[in-house]
Scaffold this motif. Sequence first.
Motif, PDB file in Angstrom:
ATOM      1  N   ASP A  81      -5.714   0.197 -13.956  1.00 57.43           N
ATOM      2  CA  ASP A  81      -6.437  -0.367 -12.823  1.00 57.43           C
ATOM      3  C   ASP A  81      -6.625   0.730 -11.774  1.00 57.43           C
ATOM      4  OD1 ASP A  81      -5.943  -3.530 -11.012  1.00 57.43           O
ATOM      5  OD2 ASP A  81      -7.718  -2.321 -11.384  1.00 57.43           O
ATOM      6  N   TRP A  82      -7.483   0.469 -10.802  1.00 53.96           N
ATOM      7  CA  TRP A  82      -7.658   1.401  -9.703  1.00 53.96           C
ATOM      8  C   TRP A  82      -6.387   1.455  -8.882  1.00 53.96           C
ATOM      9  CZ3 TRP A  82     -11.803   4.453  -9.163  1.00 53.96           C
ATOM     10  CH2 TRP A  82     -12.942   4.126  -9.885  1.00 53.96           C
ATOM     11  N   PRO A  83      -6.135   2.567  -8.187  1.00 55.62           N
ATOM     12  CA  PRO A  83      -4.976   2.617  -7.284  1.00 55.62           C
ATOM     13  C   PRO A  83      -5.075   1.516  -6.231  1.00 55.62           C
ATOM     14  CG  PRO A  83      -5.940   4.789  -7.546  1.00 55.62           C
ATOM     15  CD  PRO A  83      -6.873   3.813  -8.193  1.00 55.62           C
ATOM     16  N   ARG A  84      -3.973   0.928  -5.909  1.00 52.64           N
ATOM     17  CA  ARG A  84      -3.918  -0.124  -4.889  1.00 52.64           C
ATOM     18  C   ARG A  84      -3.430   0.485  -3.578  1.00 52.64           C
ATOM     19  NH1 ARG A  84      -5.907  -5.175  -6.654  1.00 52.64           N
ATOM     20  NH2 ARG A  84      -5.671  -5.150  -8.890  1.00 52.64           N
ATOM     21  N   MET A  85      -3.879  -0.080  -2.468  1.00 48.85           N
ATOM     22  CA  MET A  85      -3.489   0.416  -1.154  1.00 48.85           C
ATOM     23  C   MET A  85      -3.099  -0.744  -0.251  1.00 48.85           C
ATOM     24  SD  MET A  85      -6.460   3.166  -0.359  1.00 48.85           S
ATOM     25  CE  MET A  85      -7.806   2.344  -1.198  1.00 48.85           C
ATOM     26  N   LEU A  86      -2.210  -0.457   0.657  1.00 52.67           N
ATOM     27  CA  LEU A  86      -1.861  -1.384   1.714  1.00 52.67           C
ATOM     28  C   LEU A  86      -2.052  -0.603   3.004  1.00 52.67           C
ATOM     29  CD1 LEU A  86      -0.749  -4.207   2.351  1.00 52.67           C
ATOM     30  CD2 LEU A  86       1.517  -3.189   2.389  1.00 52.67           C
ATOM     31  N   ALA A  87      -2.851  -1.157   3.903  1.00 55.10           N
ATOM     32  CA  ALA A  87      -3.161  -0.465   5.148  1.00 55.10           C
ATOM     33  C   ALA A  87      -3.151  -1.459   6.301  1.00 55.10           C
ATOM     34  CB  ALA A  87      -4.533   0.194   5.054  1.00 55.10           C
ATOM     35  N   GLU A  88      -2.969  -0.929   7.507  1.00 56.26           N
ATOM     36  CA  GLU A  88      -3.005  -1.776   8.692  1.00 56.26           C
ATOM     37  C   GLU A  88      -4.421  -1.789   9.255  1.00 56.26           C
ATOM     38  OE1 GLU A  88      -0.935  -2.397  13.037  1.00 56.26           O
ATOM     39  OE2 GLU A  88      -0.621  -0.522  11.974  1.00 56.26           O
ATOM     40  N   CYS A  89      -4.957  -2.983   9.440  1.00 55.17           N
ATOM     41  CA  CYS A  89      -6.289  -3.122  10.029  1.00 55.17           C
ATOM     42  C   CYS A  89      -6.204  -2.771  11.512  1.00 55.17           C
ATOM     43  CB  CYS A  89      -6.795  -4.546   9.851  1.00 55.17           C
ATOM     44  SG  CYS A  89      -8.378  -4.815  10.694  1.00 55.17           S
ATOM     45  N   PRO A  90      -7.101  -1.890  12.006  1.00 56.53           N
ATOM     46  CA  PRO A  90      -7.051  -1.516  13.415  1.00 56.53           C
ATOM     47  C   PRO A  90      -7.510  -2.635  14.346  1.00 56.53           C
ATOM     48  CG  PRO A  90      -8.935  -0.487  12.366  1.00 56.53           C
ATOM     49  CD  PRO A  90      -8.143  -1.174  11.277  1.00 56.53           C
ATOM     50  N   ASP A  91      -8.186  -3.636  13.809  1.00 55.52           N
ATOM     51  CA  ASP A  91      -8.707  -4.717  14.654  1.00 55.52           C
ATOM     52  C   ASP A  91      -7.773  -5.924  14.688  1.00 55.52           C
ATOM     53  OD1 ASP A  91     -10.852  -5.655  16.355  1.00 55.52           O
ATOM     54  OD2 ASP A  91     -11.295  -7.087  14.767  1.00 55.52           O
ATOM     55  N   CYS A  92      -7.433  -6.467  13.508  1.00 57.78           N
ATOM     56  CA  CYS A  92      -6.616  -7.676  13.485  1.00 57.78           C
ATOM     57  C   CYS A  92      -5.128  -7.374  13.291  1.00 57.78           C
ATOM     58  CB  CYS A  92      -7.110  -8.652  12.418  1.00 57.78           C
ATOM     59  SG  CYS A  92      -6.987  -8.078  10.726  1.00 57.78           S
ATOM     60  N   ALA A  93      -4.778  -6.092  13.045  1.00 57.36           N
ATOM     61  CA  ALA A  93      -3.393  -5.621  12.914  1.00 57.36           C
ATOM     62  C   ALA A  93      -2.651  -6.234  11.729  1.00 57.36           C
ATOM     63  CB  ALA A  93      -2.606  -5.821  14.212  1.00 57.36           C
ATOM     64  N   ASP A  94      -3.376  -6.810  10.768  1.00 55.40           N
ATOM     65  CA  ASP A  94      -2.761  -7.336   9.552  1.00 55.40           C
ATOM     66  C   ASP A  94      -2.571  -6.219   8.537  1.00 55.40           C
ATOM     67  OD1 ASP A  94      -2.697  -9.965  10.458  1.00 55.40           O
ATOM     68  OD2 ASP A  94      -4.581 -10.516   9.469  1.00 55.40           O
ATOM     69  N   ALA A  95      -1.579  -6.356   7.681  1.00 49.16           N
ATOM     70  CA  ALA A  95      -1.423  -5.463   6.537  1.00 49.16           C
ATOM     71  C   ALA A  95      -2.328  -6.020   5.441  1.00 49.16           C
ATOM     72  CB  ALA A  95       0.020  -5.422   6.083  1.00 49.16           C
ATOM     73  N   VAL A  96      -3.316  -5.237   5.025  1.00 47.72           N
ATOM     74  CA  VAL A  96      -4.329  -5.722   4.088  1.00 47.72           C
ATOM     75  C   VAL A  96      -4.538  -4.745   2.938  1.00 47.72           C
ATOM     76  CG1 VAL A  96      -5.559  -7.058   5.839  1.00 47.72           C
ATOM     77  CG2 VAL A  96      -6.218  -4.698   5.410  1.00 47.72           C
ATOM     78  N   ASN A  97      -5.200  -5.217   1.914  1.00 49.70           N
ATOM     79  CA  ASN A  97      -5.626  -4.424   0.773  1.00 49.70           C
ATOM     80  C   ASN A  97      -7.109  -4.122   0.999  1.00 49.70           C
ATOM     81  OD1 ASN A  97      -5.387  -3.179  -1.664  1.00 49.70           O
ATOM     82  ND2 ASN A  97      -5.106  -5.046  -2.838  1.00 49.70           N
ATOM     83  N   PRO A  98      -7.477  -2.908   1.478  1.00 50.08           N
ATOM     84  CA  PRO A  98      -8.865  -2.596   1.797  1.00 50.08           C
ATOM     85  C   PRO A  98      -9.812  -2.825   0.618  1.00 50.08           C
ATOM     86  CG  PRO A  98      -7.427  -0.842   2.540  1.00 50.08           C
ATOM     87  CD  PRO A  98      -6.600  -1.747   1.692  1.00 50.08           C
ATOM     88  N   VAL A  99     -10.994  -3.317   0.915  1.00 50.13           N
ATOM     89  CA  VAL A  99     -12.019  -3.537  -0.112  1.00 50.13           C
ATOM     90  C   VAL A  99     -13.220  -2.663   0.146  1.00 50.13           C
ATOM     91  CG1 VAL A  99     -11.324  -5.849  -0.701  1.00 50.13           C
ATOM     92  CG2 VAL A  99     -12.945  -5.515   1.113  1.00 50.13           C
TER      93      VAL A  99
END
Length: 55
Positions: free
Chosen positions: A37-55
């Motif tokens: 599979d593609w590499p997975r990432m967890l990042a902090e959204c600068p707007d809503c401050a949630d930890a998300v999986n960028p798309v």
Amino acid sequence: MWDSDIETTDPPLGKCPVCDVTIPAANLVVAYDTAGDWPRMLAECPDCADAVNPV
């Protein structure tokens, strides 16, 4: 998270699936590979401050 005034030339990680804001590379928390599979990432959204999986 902390505020940073360091600019980066790295491409953005993608968009937040919650609020559709572009997530800069500096907001990467962790990246990992999955088998076949593609590499997975967890990042902090600068707007809503949630930890998300960028798309």
